[in-house]
Design a protein around this motif. Structure first.
Motif, PDB file in Angstrom:
ATOM      1  N   SER A  16     117.489  25.984  79.719  1.00  0.00           N
ATOM      2  CA  SER A  16     116.088  26.302  79.973  1.00  0.00           C
ATOM      3  C   SER A  16     115.875  26.859  81.376  1.00  0.00           C
ATOM      4  N   GLN A  18     115.653  30.084  84.162  1.00  0.00           N
ATOM      5  CA  GLN A  18     115.045  31.414  84.106  1.00  0.00           C
ATOM      6  C   GLN A  18     115.298  32.163  85.414  1.00  0.00           C
ATOM      7  N   ARG A  20     114.091  35.547  87.597  1.00  0.00           N
ATOM      8  CA  ARG A  20     112.907  36.407  87.684  1.00  0.00           C
ATOM      9  C   ARG A  20     113.109  37.423  88.808  1.00  0.00           C
ATOM     10  N   SER A  73     111.032  21.925  79.280  1.00  0.00           N
ATOM     11  CA  SER A  73     110.265  23.175  79.198  1.00  0.00           C
ATOM     12  C   SER A  73     108.813  23.067  79.663  1.00  0.00           C
ATOM     13  N   ARG A 144     102.578  33.748  82.032  1.00  0.00           N
ATOM     14  CA  ARG A 144     103.901  34.181  81.624  1.00  0.00           C
ATOM     15  C   ARG A 144     103.862  34.488  80.131  1.00  0.00           C
ATOM     16  N   LYS A 146     106.246  35.542  76.910  1.00  0.00           N
ATOM     17  CA  LYS A 146     107.624  35.641  76.432  1.00  0.00           C
ATOM     18  C   LYS A 146     107.657  35.426  74.926  1.00  0.00           C
ATOM     19  N   THR A 188     111.221  38.609  83.502  1.00  0.00           N
ATOM     20  CA  THR A 188     111.944  37.325  83.462  1.00  0.00           C
ATOM     21  C   THR A 188     113.047  37.390  82.422  1.00  0.00           C
ATOM     22  N   TYR A 189     114.099  36.621  82.679  1.00  0.00           N
ATOM     23  CA  TYR A 189     115.195  36.497  81.728  1.00  0.00           C
ATOM     24  C   TYR A 189     115.514  35.018  81.606  1.00  0.00           C
ATOM     25  N   SER A 190     115.364  34.455  80.425  1.00  0.00           N
ATOM     26  CA  SER A 190     115.633  33.036  80.189  1.00  0.00           C
ATOM     27  C   SER A 190     116.996  32.879  79.536  1.00  0.00           C
TER      28      SER A 190
END
Length: 191
Positions: A16, A18, A20, A73, A144, A146, A188-190
């Motif tokens: 979880s 992330q 950015r 989360s 945010r 997503k 963002t990339y999770s």
């Protein structure tokens, strides 16, 4: 069983996280000065105006790089770095300031707003690389977006950094409280 529980906790925690990367599209500042009585008297004797409150705008853009580690989360911790990419202020532009590199360590909470949209609230400590600037409180809030399947998303946020600086002029002290506001748009990339 205990090892399996710890391993499961570690894997879900790292799952979880992330990354950015974004741009500070708008950067403003407000400087409030507190002047000692000795310094006020010296400004009056020199025929100068005693500093009060000034509003500034930074030229150009800033680069924002951040990393967040979410637990369950909903809450987590994060860190980000703001790098100035802007132009230098000209000599004739007295309402411009040149921000320095800043680091922001914070706690973060997310809450659902709409499907695929979460509100974000951040609070923590901000430090500047500028000499003699004391660390201060940083606050941020934003949205945010997503999609549930894709690892990429978009975040729009507004951060407020409160910093302070004391300067000895030789004939008295001037304290400066600088409040900086950054509007940031990030990808963002999770993982």
């Amino acid at each position: 069983m205990k090892k399996l529980t710890v391993l499961l906790f570690v894997l879900t925690t790292f799952a979880s996280a992330q990354l950015r990367v974004g741009l500070d599209l708008s950067r403003t500042g407000k400087a409030s000065y507190s002047v000692s009585n000795d310094a006020k008297a010296m400004f009056v004797l020199m025929g100068e105006e005693v500093p009060g409150t000034d509003n500034y705008t930074a030229k150009g853009l800033g680069l924002n790089i951040g990393y967040e580690l979410m637990l369950l989360s909903l809450v987590g911790v994060g860190a980000e770095m703001n790098l100035p990419l802007g132009e230098e202020c000209g000599n004739d532009d007295d309402k411009c300031y040149e921000p320095d590199t800043q680091f922001f360590g914070y706690g973060v909470a997310k809450f659902p707003v709409f499907p695929m949209v979460r509100g974000v609230v951040k609070g923590g400590l901000v430090m500047s690389t500028e000499k003699d600037v004391d660390p201060g409180l940083g606050l941020g809030f934003g949205l945010r977006v997503k999609p549930p399947i894709l690892p990429v998303g978009v975040e729009a946020s507004y951060n407020i950094y409160n910093l302070s600086k004391n300067e000895d002029l030789g004939f008295g002290d001037i304290g400066m409280d600088l409040r900086q506001g950054y509007f940031n748009l990030s990808a963002t990339y999770s993982f």
